[in-house]
Design a protein around this motif. Structure first.
Motif, short mmCIF file in Angstrom:
data_model
loop_
_atom_site.label_atom_id
_atom_site.label_comp_id
_atom_site.label_asym_id
_atom_site.label_seq_id
_atom_site.Cartn_x
_atom_site.Cartn_y
_atom_site.Cartn_z
N ALA A 68 31.16 5.69 47.88
CA ALA A 68 32.52 5.92 47.61
C ALA A 68 33.02 6.48 46.40
O ALA A 68 34.18 7.18 46.28
CB ALA A 68 33.17 4.59 48.09
N HIS A 69 32.43 5.92 45.46
CA HIS A 69 32.61 6.45 43.88
C HIS A 69 32.37 7.78 43.90
O HIS A 69 33.16 8.68 43.24
CB HIS A 69 31.90 5.59 42.74
N PHE A 70 31.24 8.34 44.20
CA PHE A 70 30.81 9.53 44.35
C PHE A 70 31.77 10.66 45.04
O PHE A 70 32.05 11.79 44.81
CB PHE A 70 29.31 9.82 44.67
N PHE A 94 34.07 13.64 43.80
CA PHE A 94 34.07 15.03 44.14
C PHE A 94 35.55 15.52 44.93
O PHE A 94 36.10 16.50 44.64
CB PHE A 94 33.07 15.20 45.22
N GLU A 95 36.13 14.55 45.49
CA GLU A 95 37.53 14.92 45.97
C GLU A 95 38.42 15.10 44.72
O GLU A 95 39.24 16.17 44.85
CB GLU A 95 38.00 13.42 46.96
N LEU A 96 38.46 14.43 43.84
CA LEU A 96 39.45 14.64 42.69
C LEU A 96 38.91 15.84 41.80
O LEU A 96 39.93 16.73 41.53
CB LEU A 96 39.52 13.69 41.69
N PHE A 97 37.74 16.41 41.94
CA PHE A 97 37.19 17.42 41.04
C PHE A 97 37.51 18.61 42.06
O PHE A 97 38.03 19.69 41.12
CB PHE A 97 35.88 17.11 41.09
N SER A 98 37.27 18.59 43.16
CA SER A 98 37.60 19.82 43.93
C SER A 98 39.14 19.95 44.00
O SER A 98 39.49 21.30 43.91
CB SER A 98 37.11 19.38 45.26
N ALA A 99 40.04 18.83 44.02
CA ALA A 99 41.45 19.20 44.17
C ALA A 99 41.79 19.73 42.74
O ALA A 99 42.75 20.66 42.76
CB ALA A 99 42.05 17.81 44.48
N TRP A 128 29.26 18.89 44.46
CA TRP A 128 29.00 18.50 45.72
C TRP A 128 27.57 17.93 45.63
O TRP A 128 27.14 16.85 45.99
CB TRP A 128 29.43 19.46 46.90
N ASN A 129 26.59 19.00 45.17
CA ASN A 129 25.32 18.46 45.02
C ASN A 129 24.69 17.42 44.13
O ASN A 129 24.10 16.75 44.38
CB ASN A 129 24.41 20.12 44.79
N ILE A 130 25.67 17.49 42.89
CA ILE A 130 25.56 16.49 41.95
C ILE A 130 25.77 15.20 42.56
O ILE A 130 24.98 14.19 42.72
CB ILE A 130 26.23 16.73 40.81
N ALA A 131 26.89 15.11 43.21
CA ALA A 131 27.54 13.80 43.76
C ALA A 131 26.61 13.39 44.92
O ALA A 131 26.20 12.10 44.78
CB ALA A 131 28.82 14.12 44.25
N GLN A 132 25.93 14.31 45.77
CA GLN A 132 25.21 13.64 46.76
C GLN A 132 23.86 13.32 46.29
O GLN A 132 23.49 12.31 46.71
CB GLN A 132 24.97 15.04 47.97
#
Length: 126
Positions: A80-82, A86-91, A110-114
């Protein structure tokens, strides 16, 4: 909107991302309360990191996993943190830029987060 093309562009999205992220209920407190991040030190390091990843910059020196391990020791990081990061980063990227380099930044994030979410899941299950 133009694409990410310079270190100044990277500063724009990094500053906007961390500026907005600080007030997020899920991840903001990790930076502010848990780790008490020194922004004058952290932000230039993030400029260097993203410049290295996106524009072949050579200023970044560090091991990005190490500080995140420290975070995880204080507060276990979850998918959930990652996902939220990513959601905030992408937005943030979408609010400021458009183009192939912007899409590359989202793919790398995305790759880093996953990858990191998977590693921390394994660590936290031990």
């Amino acid at each position: 909107m133009h694409d990410i093309a310079s270190r100044d562009d990277i500063k724009v999205f990094v500053d906007a991302f961390y500026g907005g992220m600080k007030s997020d209920d899920l991840v903001g407190h990790i930076f502010l309360d848990v780790m008490q991040v020194d922004w004058s030190h952290h932000l230039p390091k993030m400029y260097d990191f993203w410049e290295m990843l996106l524009l072949d910059g050579s200023h970044y020196k560090g091991a990005p996993m190490r500080p995140h391990m420290e975070v995880n020791q204080k507060e276990p990081l979850t998918m959930a943190h990652f996902d939220r990061w990513f959601e905030l980063f992408s937005a943030t990227l979408d609010a400021h830029f458009a183009g192939p380099k912007t899409e590359e930044a989202k793919t790398k994030a995305w790759n880093i987060a996953q990858t990191w979410a998977y590693k921390f899941k394994l660590i936290n299950e031990q």
